[in-house]
Design an enzyme around this catalytic site. Structure first.
Site, PDB file in Angstrom:
ATOM      1  N   CYS A 197       5.518   0.014   7.440  1.00 41.01           N
ATOM      2  CA  CYS A 197       5.221   1.160   6.579  1.00 41.01           C
ATOM      3  C   CYS A 197       6.454   1.489   5.741  1.00 41.01           C
ATOM      4  O   CYS A 197       7.567   1.495   6.261  1.00 41.01           O
ATOM      5  CB  CYS A 197       4.834   2.353   7.445  1.00 41.01           C
ATOM      6  SG  CYS A 197       4.411   3.838   6.519  1.00 41.01           S
ATOM      7  N   LEU A 198       6.223   1.756   4.456  1.00 37.22           N
ATOM      8  CA  LEU A 198       7.346   2.116   3.582  1.00 37.22           C
ATOM      9  C   LEU A 198       8.040   3.399   4.047  1.00 37.22           C
ATOM     10  O   LEU A 198       9.189   3.639   3.714  1.00 37.22           O
ATOM     11  CB  LEU A 198       6.862   2.266   2.135  1.00 37.22           C
ATOM     12  CG  LEU A 198       6.368   0.970   1.476  1.00 37.22           C
ATOM     13  CD1 LEU A 198       5.839   1.255   0.076  1.00 37.22           C
ATOM     14  CD2 LEU A 198       7.465  -0.077   1.429  1.00 37.22           C
ATOM     15  N   HIS A 205      -4.762   1.835   7.240  1.00 30.26           N
ATOM     16  CA  HIS A 205      -3.388   2.304   7.413  1.00 30.26           C
ATOM     17  C   HIS A 205      -3.090   3.413   6.394  1.00 30.26           C
ATOM     18  O   HIS A 205      -2.573   4.474   6.741  1.00 30.26           O
ATOM     19  CB  HIS A 205      -2.429   1.115   7.223  1.00 30.26           C
ATOM     20  CG  HIS A 205      -0.980   1.477   7.214  1.00 30.26           C
ATOM     21  ND1 HIS A 205      -0.117   1.110   8.214  1.00 30.26           N
ATOM     22  CD2 HIS A 205      -0.233   2.168   6.309  1.00 30.26           C
ATOM     23  CE1 HIS A 205       1.098   1.561   7.921  1.00 30.26           C
ATOM     24  NE2 HIS A 205       1.056   2.203   6.770  1.00 30.26           N
ATOM     25  N   GLU A 206      -3.430   3.154   5.121  1.00 27.82           N
ATOM     26  CA  GLU A 206      -3.148   4.144   4.077  1.00 27.82           C
ATOM     27  C   GLU A 206      -4.023   5.386   4.237  1.00 27.82           C
ATOM     28  O   GLU A 206      -3.568   6.503   4.001  1.00 27.82           O
ATOM     29  CB  GLU A 206      -3.331   3.535   2.684  1.00 27.82           C
ATOM     30  CG  GLU A 206      -2.390   2.378   2.370  1.00 27.82           C
ATOM     31  CD  GLU A 206      -0.910   2.668   2.620  1.00 27.82           C
ATOM     32  OE1 GLU A 206      -0.487   3.838   2.513  1.00 27.82           O
ATOM     33  OE2 GLU A 206      -0.173   1.719   2.936  1.00 27.82           O
ATOM     34  N   HIS A 232      -2.645   7.988   6.466  1.00 30.63           N
ATOM     35  CA  HIS A 232      -1.659   8.888   5.838  1.00 30.63           C
ATOM     36  C   HIS A 232      -2.334  10.139   5.269  1.00 30.63           C
ATOM     37  O   HIS A 232      -1.742  11.215   5.246  1.00 30.63           O
ATOM     38  CB  HIS A 232      -0.905   8.181   4.704  1.00 30.63           C
ATOM     39  CG  HIS A 232       0.185   7.271   5.170  1.00 30.63           C
ATOM     40  ND1 HIS A 232       1.292   7.719   5.854  1.00 30.63           N
ATOM     41  CD2 HIS A 232       0.339   5.934   5.038  1.00 30.63           C
ATOM     42  CE1 HIS A 232       2.092   6.689   6.120  1.00 30.63           C
ATOM     43  NE2 HIS A 232       1.526   5.589   5.635  1.00 30.63           N
ATOM     44  N   GLN A 249       2.953  10.021   1.097  1.00 35.94           N
ATOM     45  CA  GLN A 249       4.245   9.369   1.308  1.00 35.94           C
ATOM     46  C   GLN A 249       5.241   9.693   0.200  1.00 35.94           C
ATOM     47  O   GLN A 249       6.440   9.518   0.373  1.00 35.94           O
ATOM     48  CB  GLN A 249       4.074   7.852   1.396  1.00 35.94           C
ATOM     49  CG  GLN A 249       3.354   7.390   2.647  1.00 35.94           C
ATOM     50  CD  GLN A 249       3.187   5.888   2.626  1.00 35.94           C
ATOM     51  OE1 GLN A 249       2.203   5.378   2.116  1.00 35.94           O
ATOM     52  NE2 GLN A 249       4.154   5.177   3.166  1.00 35.94           N
ATOM     53  N   GLY A 300       0.839  -1.190   0.000  1.00 35.63           N
ATOM     54  CA  GLY A 300       0.000   0.000   0.000  1.00 35.63           C
ATOM     55  C   GLY A 300       0.873   1.239   0.000  1.00 35.63           C
ATOM     56  O   GLY A 300       1.983   1.221   0.531  1.00 35.63           O
TER      57      GLY A 300
END
Length: 187
Positions: free
Chosen positions: A107-108, A149-150, A153, A64, A59
């Site tokens: 998380c990235l 989660h996304e 952001h 991000q 994701g």
């Protein structure tokens, strides 16, 4: 579902976008709604998918990659070419289950850090697809978690803000060179 955004699920040596990391201010700004779904939005989604696959993610949210727009790309099966990725524009959670579940998240934007987070097990989300058509989706388990989660952001929230175990949080962040001060706990 025919997709207007076609991307090979492969790792690129030089992904088109740069992922920003915990501590970067761009990750804390609320994202703006996308007024019109056009070719520029589809191109951004494509580049986000390429960047996500290149980083072994499932994701990625536009903030991000320092784009202040309400756009998410998700693929819970990055190794399955037959499973098309999900592109969510201006997503809104319309329902959440009372039932919660705890699961490890990463998380990235915080590479190497994996911690348990409690979230609703089932959600319903409304969004626009890459054609600009309104859609509704009922998601459970991993997909529900990734969407939540996304979507965090898009509101400037990082998963570490939701971690209840402060000791584990501090230990993991320090181990991977992140500033604990960058966490903004949610009560």
């Amino acid at each position: 579902m025919s997709s207007l955004v076609i991307v090979d699920k492969q790792k690129l040596e030089n992904p088109p976008l740069e992922i920003h990391y915990l501590g970067d201010r761009v990750l804390r700004q609320p994202a703006k709604r996308i007024a019109k779904v056009d070719e520029s939005v589809r191109q951004l989604a494509k580049e986000m998918l390429q960047t996500m696959y290149s980083s072994n993610g499932i994701g990625l949210a536009a903030p991000q990659v320092a784009v202040n727009k309400q756009l998410l790309v998700i693929d819970c099966e990055p190794d399955n070419p037959a499973n098309p990725p999900l592109i969510l524009i201006n997503p809104q959670i319309t329902q959440s289950s009372q039932e919660l579940c705890q699961f490890e998240e990463g998380c990235l934007s915080i590479p190497g850090v994996y911690l348990d987070v409690v979230r609703p097990k089932v959600i319903e989300v409304s969004y626009k697809d890459e054609s600009g058509r309104p859609k509704k989706l009922k998601a459970t388990d991993l997909l529900a978690r990734v969407i939540q989660h996304e979507m965090d952001h898009l509101n400037g929230i990082m998963f570490v803000d939701r971690v209840g175990n402060n000791l584990a949080l501090t230990t993991e962040l320090k181990k991977h060179g992140f500033n604990v001060q960058a966490v903004k706990p949610i009560a």
